[in-house]
Design a protein around this motif. Structure first.
Motif, PDB file in Angstrom:
ATOM      1  N   PRO A 163      -2.894   5.479  -4.493  1.00  0.00           N
ATOM      2  CA  PRO A 163      -2.167   5.908  -3.290  1.00  0.00           C
ATOM      3  C   PRO A 163      -3.136   6.378  -2.209  1.00  0.00           C
ATOM      4  N   PHE A 164      -2.699   6.260  -0.978  1.00  0.00           N
ATOM      5  CA  PHE A 164      -3.411   6.844   0.155  1.00  0.00           C
ATOM      6  C   PHE A 164      -2.711   8.156   0.510  1.00  0.00           C
ATOM      7  N   LEU A 165      -3.478   9.205   0.702  1.00  0.00           N
ATOM      8  CA  LEU A 165      -2.925  10.526   0.955  1.00  0.00           C
ATOM      9  C   LEU A 165      -3.257  10.960   2.376  1.00  0.00           C
ATOM     10  N   VAL A 166      -2.218  11.254   3.147  1.00  0.00           N
ATOM     11  CA  VAL A 166      -2.393  11.691   4.533  1.00  0.00           C
ATOM     12  C   VAL A 166      -2.128  13.191   4.597  1.00  0.00           C
ATOM     13  N   PRO A 167      -3.112  13.993   4.982  1.00  0.00           N
ATOM     14  CA  PRO A 167      -2.927  15.449   4.989  1.00  0.00           C
ATOM     15  C   PRO A 167      -1.927  15.903   6.044  1.00  0.00           C
ATOM     16  N   HIS A 168      -1.327  17.040   5.769  1.00  0.00           N
ATOM     17  CA  HIS A 168      -0.352  17.614   6.694  1.00  0.00           C
ATOM     18  C   HIS A 168      -1.072  18.193   7.914  1.00  0.00           C
ATOM     19  N   ASP A 169      -0.588  17.867   9.096  1.00  0.00           N
ATOM     20  CA  ASP A 169      -1.157  18.401  10.345  1.00  0.00           C
ATOM     21  C   ASP A 169      -0.008  18.644  11.317  1.00  0.00           C
ATOM     22  N   GLN A 170       0.614  19.794  11.208  1.00  0.00           N
ATOM     23  CA  GLN A 170       1.776  20.088  12.040  1.00  0.00           C
ATOM     24  C   GLN A 170       1.413  20.178  13.513  1.00  0.00           C
ATOM     25  N   ALA A 171       0.260  20.774  13.809  1.00  0.00           N
ATOM     26  CA  ALA A 171      -0.141  20.921  15.211  1.00  0.00           C
ATOM     27  C   ALA A 171      -0.338  19.561  15.871  1.00  0.00           C
ATOM     28  N   GLY A 172      -1.009  18.657  15.177  1.00  0.00           N
ATOM     29  CA  GLY A 172      -1.224  17.335  15.736  1.00  0.00           C
ATOM     30  C   GLY A 172       0.067  16.562  15.912  1.00  0.00           C
ATOM     31  N   ALA A 173       0.956  16.636  14.911  1.00  0.00           N
ATOM     32  CA  ALA A 173       2.243  15.943  15.006  1.00  0.00           C
ATOM     33  C   ALA A 173       3.082  16.503  16.142  1.00  0.00           C
ATOM     34  N   ASP A 174       3.070  17.810  16.310  1.00  0.00           N
ATOM     35  CA  ASP A 174       3.835  18.427  17.405  1.00  0.00           C
ATOM     36  C   ASP A 174       3.282  18.012  18.763  1.00  0.00           C
ATOM     37  N   ALA A 175       1.962  17.939  18.880  1.00  0.00           N
ATOM     38  CA  ALA A 175       1.358  17.529  20.156  1.00  0.00           C
ATOM     39  C   ALA A 175       1.748  16.103  20.503  1.00  0.00           C
ATOM     40  N   SER A 201       0.858  -1.187   0.000  1.00  0.00           N
ATOM     41  CA  SER A 201       0.000   0.000   0.000  1.00  0.00           C
ATOM     42  C   SER A 201       0.891   1.234   0.000  1.00  0.00           C
ATOM     43  N   VAL A 202       0.623   2.153  -0.884  1.00  0.00           N
ATOM     44  CA  VAL A 202       1.422   3.372  -0.989  1.00  0.00           C
ATOM     45  C   VAL A 202       0.736   4.498  -0.227  1.00  0.00           C
ATOM     46  N   VAL A 203       1.492   5.152   0.636  1.00  0.00           N
ATOM     47  CA  VAL A 203       0.976   6.254   1.444  1.00  0.00           C
ATOM     48  C   VAL A 203       1.873   7.468   1.229  1.00  0.00           C
ATOM     49  N   MET A 204       1.277   8.599   0.910  1.00  0.00           N
ATOM     50  CA  MET A 204       2.030   9.845   0.791  1.00  0.00           C
ATOM     51  C   MET A 204       1.676  10.732   1.975  1.00  0.00           C
ATOM     52  N   ASN A 205       2.691  11.090   2.732  1.00  0.00           N
ATOM     53  CA  ASN A 205       2.514  11.871   3.955  1.00  0.00           C
ATOM     54  C   ASN A 205       2.588  13.374   3.691  1.00  0.00           C
ATOM     55  N   ARG A 206       1.961  14.116   4.585  1.00  0.00           N
ATOM     56  CA  ARG A 206       2.051  15.581   4.629  1.00  0.00           C
ATOM     57  C   ARG A 206       1.635  16.229   3.307  1.00  0.00           C
ATOM     58  N   VAL A 207       0.498  15.806   2.800  1.00  0.00           N
ATOM     59  CA  VAL A 207      -0.035  16.410   1.579  1.00  0.00           C
ATOM     60  C   VAL A 207      -0.544  17.816   1.906  1.00  0.00           C
ATOM     61  N   ARG A 208      -0.049  18.820   1.154  1.00  0.00           N
ATOM     62  CA  ARG A 208      -0.394  20.207   1.450  1.00  0.00           C
ATOM     63  C   ARG A 208      -0.217  21.070   0.201  1.00  0.00           C
ATOM     64  N   PRO A 209      -1.125  22.002  -0.043  1.00  0.00           N
ATOM     65  CA  PRO A 209      -1.014  22.873  -1.217  1.00  0.00           C
ATOM     66  C   PRO A 209       0.233  23.750  -1.204  1.00  0.00           C
ATOM     67  N   SER A 210       0.716  24.087  -0.020  1.00  0.00           N
ATOM     68  CA  SER A 210       1.878  24.980   0.050  1.00  0.00           C
ATOM     69  C   SER A 210       3.134  24.358  -0.536  1.00  0.00           C
TER      70      SER A 210
END
Length: 420
Positions: free
Chosen positions: A355-367, A323-332
């Protein structure tokens, strides 16, 4: 101070010693029983919060643990002997205290409020659990694509579904699971397991001794930490790693392996065919896995690295179990309509259609990093955590038996692209 409603299933001397302090702390004792039968009856007629039980087999059994789970009662076991501790460990309990402890120590455990719902005997009733442990390897190329974060949270979501799970750090270039979960890694659990496997002495009691436990209200799992110094990689030989994986997969329902990044075949760059191979641990892990989760970073550099390594991965394992997963998907990082652009790039340059796309969530990752917890515990509403949960539900966990369609075979590379 937490005021709890207690059930006591202790020997008489321990009960007499603790009862005055229980009353002093303001707790309510709903019943005082002896033996598993009386405890089961008390569970049906009371609404307790906590059951304090002797850890011996006469009182603590799989039936008691199952009944406490059904009634929402937390079990705290008091152990007198090593046999008592082994009995509690075999049932998946972590809240095990020495029977000689004073009430202040027990009170601290009650106040902590850590509930461990996972038991060796527990299964999700609607799921077809595997007969032997399923091995899942999480791999990604160089450049910190999020292998460790993904492995940790895949393990947490599988555990929260009611399965026993072991998270194993197999990275021969330096483990990251222990610091991510705030665990001590002075004595790497996986290296110790490999040494024991090399001598044929790796057993379930040994695994429970060297493994650490991540505790959570939902989703507790075992952890075998990785090597802290990269110079220790010779301890992770291919043969030892293979033997260790086989033992671990017969210990739990699911084994999640956090692998290294390099797929380079060491034999091609060494004239000594009997020398240790640094990448042997990663290659052995991928070949032993029932399912591989390949992750990359969803930006121009991360996509390029992933696609260059994709061909190497396809040579090492069959892509029908990847299974292919792409992390931190973000328009920026990739522009407008980031999901579509990432999907198009993978399809065009890698032939990857789902592919599976995991959106970027900096706040959650930092927590999660700040508290040493999983996303499920630190940021349960994180879009990244929700995405990983969907990956686990769709690709890793078995479907509910009633929902399966007869005669329909799902083609893994022809399903619709999924944005998580």
């Amino acid at each position: 101070m937490t005021v709890a409603r207690l059930l006591l299933a202790l020997d008489r001397s321990t009960e007499d010693r603790l009862l005055p302090d229980i009353v002093q702390y303001g707790h309510a004792v709903l019943a005082r029983v002896s033996g598993a039968g009386e405890l089961l009856a008390a569970l049906d007629r009371t609404e307790a919060d906590v059951a304090l039980v002797s850890a011996g087999r006469a009182t603590l059994s799989a039936a008691v643990v199952r009944a406490c789970d059904e009634h929402g009662v937390r079990v705290i076991a008091l152990a007198v002997t090593d046999q008592d501790r082994r009995n509690a460990a075999g049932l998946g309990l972590l809240d095990v205290i020495d029977a000689t402890a004073d009430w202040a120590g027990i009170e601290a455990v009650i106040e902590a409020g850590v509930v461990i719902p996972l038991r060796v005997t527990e299964r999700a009733s609607s799921l077809a659990a595997p007969a032997r442990g399923t091995v899942i390897a999480v791999w990604g190329p160089s450049g910190a694509p999020g292998r460790t974060t993904l492995a940790i949270n895949v393990a947490a979501e599988i555990a929260a579904a009611g399965h026993t799970v072991a998270l194993v750090d197999v990275d021969s270039y330096g483990g990251g699971v222990a610091p991510a979960l705030g665990m001590l890694d002075e004595s790497p659990g996986f290296a110790a397991a490999c040494r024991l496997a090399g001598t044929g002495s790796l057993t379930r009691p040994e695994l429970e001794r060297i493994a650490q436990r991540y505790t959570s209200p939902r989703g507790a799992f075992w952890v075998l930490t990785g090597i802290g110094r990269p110079s220790r990689w010779p301890e992770l030989s291919g043969e030892r790693v293979s033997k260790t994986i086989e033992v671990v997969r017969n210990w739990v329902d699911y084994v999640v392996l956090d692998t290294g990044f390099s797929l380079e075949s060491d034999e091609e760059i060494s004239s000594d065919l009997f020398a240790p191979r640094r990448n042997a641990a990663t290659l052995t892990t991928l070949r032993s896995a029932d399912h591989v989760v390949a992750c990359g970073l969803a930006d121009p550099v991360g996509l390029a690295r992933f696609l260059r390594s994709w061909a190497e991965l396809a040579e090492a394992v069959s892509t029908d179990r990847v299974s292919v997963v792409m992390n931190r998907v973000r328009p920026s990082a990739v522009g407008i309509d980031a999901n579509r652009q990432v999907i198009a790039a993978l399809r065009r340059f890698g032939g990857i259609h789902a592919p599976f796309l995991v959106p970027h969530d900096q706040a959650g990752a930092d927590a999660a990093v700040l508290t040493g917890r999983t996303l499920r515990d630190a940021a349960p509403k994180s879009p990244a955590r929700t995405g990983i949960l969907r990956l686990v539900q769709r690709e890793i966990l078995p479907e509910p038996v009633a929902a399966r369609s007869r005669g329909v075979r799902r083609m893994p590379w022809r399903r619709r692209a999924t944005a998580l």
